[in-house]
Scaffold this motif. Sequence first.
Motif, PDB file in Angstrom:
ATOM      1  N   LEU A 186     -37.811  -8.798  42.949  1.00 39.29           N
ATOM      2  CA  LEU A 186     -38.535  -7.716  42.279  1.00 39.29           C
ATOM      3  C   LEU A 186     -37.558  -6.820  41.498  1.00 39.29           C
ATOM      4  N   PRO A 187     -37.921  -6.467  40.274  1.00 40.05           N
ATOM      5  CA  PRO A 187     -37.072  -5.588  39.452  1.00 40.05           C
ATOM      6  C   PRO A 187     -37.263  -4.122  39.866  1.00 40.05           C
ATOM      7  N   LEU A 188     -36.610  -3.725  40.953  1.00 38.97           N
ATOM      8  CA  LEU A 188     -36.824  -2.404  41.540  1.00 38.97           C
ATOM      9  C   LEU A 188     -36.590  -1.229  40.587  1.00 38.97           C
ATOM     10  N   PRO A 189     -35.680  -1.338  39.595  1.00 46.42           N
ATOM     11  CA  PRO A 189     -35.532  -0.214  38.660  1.00 46.42           C
ATOM     12  C   PRO A 189     -36.793   0.071  37.832  1.00 46.42           C
ATOM     13  N   GLN A 190     -37.762  -0.855  37.834  1.00 51.40           N
ATOM     14  CA  GLN A 190     -39.026  -0.649  37.118  1.00 51.40           C
ATOM     15  C   GLN A 190     -40.051   0.104  37.959  1.00 51.40           C
ATOM     16  N   ALA A 191     -39.660   0.533  39.147  1.00 47.79           N
ATOM     17  CA  ALA A 191     -40.594   1.181  40.058  1.00 47.79           C
ATOM     18  C   ALA A 191     -40.182   2.629  40.323  1.00 47.79           C
TER      19      ALA A 191
ATOM     20  N   ALA B 224     -53.021   4.064  31.812  1.00 47.61           N
ATOM     21  CA  ALA B 224     -51.703   3.891  31.183  1.00 47.61           C
ATOM     22  C   ALA B 224     -51.087   5.232  30.815  1.00 47.61           C
ATOM     23  N   ALA B 225     -51.897   6.143  30.274  1.00 48.29           N
ATOM     24  CA  ALA B 225     -51.381   7.465  29.898  1.00 48.29           C
ATOM     25  C   ALA B 225     -50.911   8.239  31.128  1.00 48.29           C
TER      26      ALA B 225
ATOM     27  N   ASP C 245     -45.239  -1.940  30.480  1.00 47.20           N
ATOM     28  CA  ASP C 245     -45.560  -3.267  29.928  1.00 47.20           C
ATOM     29  C   ASP C 245     -44.897  -4.379  30.742  1.00 47.20           C
ATOM     30  N   LYS C 246     -43.667  -4.128  31.188  1.00 46.63           N
ATOM     31  CA  LYS C 246     -42.965  -5.110  32.028  1.00 46.63           C
ATOM     32  C   LYS C 246     -43.682  -5.259  33.365  1.00 46.63           C
ATOM     33  N   ASN C 247     -44.194  -4.154  33.908  1.00 48.70           N
ATOM     34  CA  ASN C 247     -44.917  -4.221  35.180  1.00 48.70           C
ATOM     35  C   ASN C 247     -46.216  -5.005  35.036  1.00 48.70           C
ATOM     36  N   ILE C 248     -46.889  -4.836  33.899  1.00 49.08           N
ATOM     37  CA  ILE C 248     -48.116  -5.602  33.647  1.00 49.08           C
ATOM     38  C   ILE C 248     -47.782  -7.090  33.569  1.00 49.08           C
ATOM     39  N   ALA C 249     -46.689  -7.425  32.890  1.00 50.09           N
ATOM     40  CA  ALA C 249     -46.247  -8.824  32.813  1.00 50.09           C
ATOM     41  C   ALA C 249     -45.882  -9.348  34.205  1.00 50.09           C
TER      42      ALA C 249
END
Length: 146
Positions: free
Chosen positions: A9-14, A65-66, A102-106
């Motif tokens: 998991l890409p933890l920096p995206q959280a 999203a907002a 967007d990366k999280n949606i992917a």
Amino acid sequence: LNAIRFDDLPLPQAVKIVHGKGTRPLAYFADPRCPHCKRFDKELAQLDDVTVYVFLLPIIAKDSAAISTAVWCSPDRAKAWEDLMLKNITPAGSADCETPIDKNIALGHKYGIKGTPTLVFGDGQRVSGGMPAARLSKLLDEASAR
């Protein structure tokens, strides 16, 4: 459902939220408009010794999203998330920073996550839906023991 390797998991995206020592990790895919997530966050707030990685996954409402962007762009993302979910305080973060949404949606598509909350424990176990604090704590302990 397929397990998800926690280390992948890409933890920096959280949004990272630490309670106590934070030795028990949990990834949590959440939508700010998800009523089940709001209930789950109340259970999560009762736990100690957990590090929660909230992957903002705005898939429920038009304004998700907002709101997710406002959380991410807040000076204290963890406080913004908990204020929103526990106290119904909308984040005041600007909407002009770069976000990983967007990366999280992917990432959600990659792992077939179609609903929130979706939880991933340190041992890779994946659970759809929230749960009471006692059961969550037991699963966190079991995952940490593996």
